[in-house]
Design an enzyme around this catalytic site. Structure first.
Site, PDB file in Angstrom:
ATOM      1  N   ARG A  31      15.092  -4.655   2.364  1.00 29.93           N
ATOM      2  CA  ARG A  31      13.896  -5.160   3.034  1.00 29.93           C
ATOM      3  C   ARG A  31      14.057  -5.157   4.546  1.00 29.93           C
ATOM      4  O   ARG A  31      13.129  -5.519   5.262  1.00 29.93           O
ATOM      5  CB  ARG A  31      13.679  -6.593   2.589  1.00 29.93           C
ATOM      6  CG  ARG A  31      12.385  -6.880   1.883  1.00 29.93           C
ATOM      7  CD  ARG A  31      12.417  -8.365   1.578  1.00 29.93           C
ATOM      8  NE  ARG A  31      11.234  -8.902   1.025  1.00 29.93           N
ATOM      9  CZ  ARG A  31      10.942  -8.949  -0.269  1.00 29.93           C
ATOM     10  NH1 ARG A  31      11.753  -8.395  -1.144  1.00 29.93           N
ATOM     11  NH2 ARG A  31       9.846  -9.533  -0.664  1.00 29.93           N
ATOM     12  N   ARG A  81      -5.489 -13.462  -7.341  1.00 26.79           N
ATOM     13  CA  ARG A  81      -5.731 -13.114  -8.740  1.00 26.79           C
ATOM     14  C   ARG A  81      -4.496 -13.443  -9.591  1.00 26.79           C
ATOM     15  O   ARG A  81      -4.586 -13.969 -10.682  1.00 26.79           O
ATOM     16  CB  ARG A  81      -6.076 -11.622  -8.850  1.00 26.79           C
ATOM     17  CG  ARG A  81      -7.019 -11.323  -9.998  1.00 26.79           C
ATOM     18  CD  ARG A  81      -7.373  -9.841 -10.077  1.00 26.79           C
ATOM     19  NE  ARG A  81      -7.679  -9.260  -8.794  1.00 26.79           N
ATOM     20  CZ  ARG A  81      -7.277  -8.046  -8.388  1.00 26.79           C
ATOM     21  NH1 ARG A  81      -6.537  -7.293  -9.179  1.00 26.79           N
ATOM     22  NH2 ARG A  81      -7.612  -7.592  -7.212  1.00 26.79           N
TER      23      ARG A  81
HETATM   24  P1  ADP Z   1       7.233 -10.236  -3.009  1.00 24.34           P
HETATM   25  O1  ADP Z   1       7.566  -8.782  -3.063  1.00 24.34           O
HETATM   26  O2  ADP Z   1       6.081 -10.595  -3.858  1.00 24.34           O
HETATM   27  O3  ADP Z   1       7.100 -10.788  -1.614  1.00 24.34           O
HETATM   28  P2  ADP Z   1       9.946 -11.020  -3.937  1.00 24.34           P
HETATM   29  O4  ADP Z   1      10.058 -11.663  -5.270  1.00 24.34           O
HETATM   30  O5  ADP Z   1      10.478  -9.654  -3.768  1.00 24.34           O
HETATM   31  O6  ADP Z   1       8.392 -11.113  -3.616  1.00 24.34           O
HETATM   32  O7  ADP Z   1      10.628 -11.956  -2.825  1.00 24.34           O
HETATM   33  C1  ADP Z   1      10.351 -13.335  -2.701  1.00 24.34           C
HETATM   34  C2  ADP Z   1      11.139 -13.920  -1.533  1.00 24.34           C
HETATM   35  O8  ADP Z   1      12.545 -13.796  -1.782  1.00 24.34           O
HETATM   36  C3  ADP Z   1      10.937 -13.235  -0.179  1.00 24.34           C
HETATM   37  O9  ADP Z   1       9.790 -13.717   0.506  1.00 24.34           O
HETATM   38  C4  ADP Z   1      12.240 -13.626   0.537  1.00 24.34           C
HETATM   39  O10 ADP Z   1      12.238 -14.964   0.975  1.00 24.34           O
HETATM   40  C5  ADP Z   1      13.259 -13.511  -0.585  1.00 24.34           C
HETATM   41  N1  ADP Z   1      13.832 -12.144  -0.674  1.00 24.34           N
HETATM   42  C6  ADP Z   1      13.723 -11.301  -1.741  1.00 24.34           C
HETATM   43  N2  ADP Z   1      14.358 -10.152  -1.498  1.00 24.34           N
HETATM   44  C7  ADP Z   1      14.866 -10.245  -0.255  1.00 24.34           C
HETATM   45  C8  ADP Z   1      15.612  -9.371   0.595  1.00 24.34           C
HETATM   46  N3  ADP Z   1      15.959  -8.145   0.178  1.00 24.34           N
HETATM   47  N4  ADP Z   1      15.968  -9.807   1.831  1.00 24.34           N
HETATM   48  C9  ADP Z   1      15.633 -11.028   2.249  1.00 24.34           C
HETATM   49  N5  ADP Z   1      14.915 -11.898   1.522  1.00 24.34           N
HETATM   50  C10 ADP Z   1      14.534 -11.528   0.284  1.00 24.34           C
END
Ligand code: ADP
Length: 198
Positions: free
Chosen positions: A88, A126
Site C-alpha cells: 500500500r 451499501r
Molecule cells: P480497504 O481496502 O477496504 O480500505 P483493508 O481491509 O485492506 O480495507 O484495510 C483496512 C485497514 O487496515 C487500513 O485502513 C489500514 O489501517 C490497515 N492496513 C491494511 N493493509 C495495510 C497495509 N498494507 N499498510 C498499512 N496499513 C494497512
C-alpha cells in the site's frame, strides 16, 4: 500464480480475490484481514493497530511487511497467493520485492481495479447496509469520516504504488466500474495474458 490486487477502498478487491481463491486454489493474503484478526484477538499488535485502523490511517510499513514475511513461509503459499491490500506504499512494494527475491520468486501480475472516486462512498454505504441486514458486525472504519481518510491515504500513499509498477511495465488496469462478473472476466483475460507472456 502470484498476484497483487491494487485499488481504492470499495473497489471490489475482496470480492474478486475470493473468486480468484476459488478458481486458482491459492490463498488470499489480506493485510486488512490479518490486522483485524489481531485486533479481535487483542494481541499487542492488535491493540496498537486498532486506533490507527479505526481512524482510516495506514499502520506502519514494518508491521505489515513483518506480517507478509511470516505468512509467505506458510506451506499453502507454495503454489502462489493473491495479495489484497498489500503493498500500500512504495516502501512496502520495495520490501515485497526483497521478500520475493530472497525466495527466488517473482510476481506474475499486478492488477489495479480502477473505480471513480465518486462511487466509493456509495459502495461503502451499501456494504454497511448489507452487513446490518445480514446481522453482521459493521467495520469500525466504515463510517464517512474514516472512509474519507482511507480514500485520502489511498490517493497519497497507494496511488504511487500503481505508478511504481506501471514504470516497471508490470501493471494492468481493470475497469472496476463494470458489473462484478465482467470484472472477473477481465481479470481472467489479464491473467491469461500475463501467464502467456511468462
Ligand atoms: P480497504 O481496502 O477496504 O480500505 P483493508 O481491509 O485492506 O480495507 O484495510 C483496512 C485497514 O487496515 C487500513 O485502513 C489500514 O489501517 C490497515 N492496513 C491494511 N493493509 C495495510 C497495509 N498494507 N499498510 C498499512 N496499513 C494497512
Amino acid at each position: 500464480m502470484r498476484l497483487v490486487l491494487l485499488g481504492p477502498p470499495g473497489a471490489g478487491k475482496g470480492t474478486q480475490a475470493a473468486r480468484l481463491v476459488e478458481r486458482h486454489g491459492v490463498p488470499q493474503l489480506s493485510t486488512g484481514d490479518m490486522l483485524r484478526a489481531a485486533v479481535a484477538a487483542k494481541t499487542p499488535l492488535g491493540l496498537k493497530a486498532k486506533e490507527i485502523m479505526d481512524a482510516g490511517r495506514l499502520v506502519p510499513d514494518e508491521v505489515v511487511i513483518g506480517l507478509i514475511d511470516e505468512r509467505l513461509n506458510s506451506p499453502d503459499c507454495a503454489k502462489g497467493f493473491i495479495l489484497d491490500g498489500f503493498p500500500r506504499t512504495v516502501a512496502q512494494a520495495e520490501a515485497l520485492q526483497q521478500l520475493l527475491d530472497r525466495r527466488g520468486l517473482a510476481l506474475d501480475a499486478v492488477l489495479e481495479l480502477a473505480v471513480d472516486e465518486g462511487a466509493l462512498v456509495d459502495r461503502m454505504r451499501r456494504r454497511v447496509d448489507e452487513t446490518v441486514a445480514a446481522g453482521g458486525e459493521v467495520r469500525a472504519d466504515d463510517n464517512p469520516e474514516s472512509f474519507r481518510t482511507r480514500v485520502e491515504a489511498y490517493r497519497a500513499q497507494t496511488a504511487p504504488v500503481s505508478a511504481h509498477y506501471a514504470g516497471r511495465s508490470q501493471l494492468t488496469k481493470i475497469d472496476g466500474m463494470a458489473p462484478i462478473d465482467e470484472v472477473t472476466a477481465a481479470i481472467d483475460r489479464a491473467l491469461s495474458a500475463a501467464v502467456s507472456r511468462g
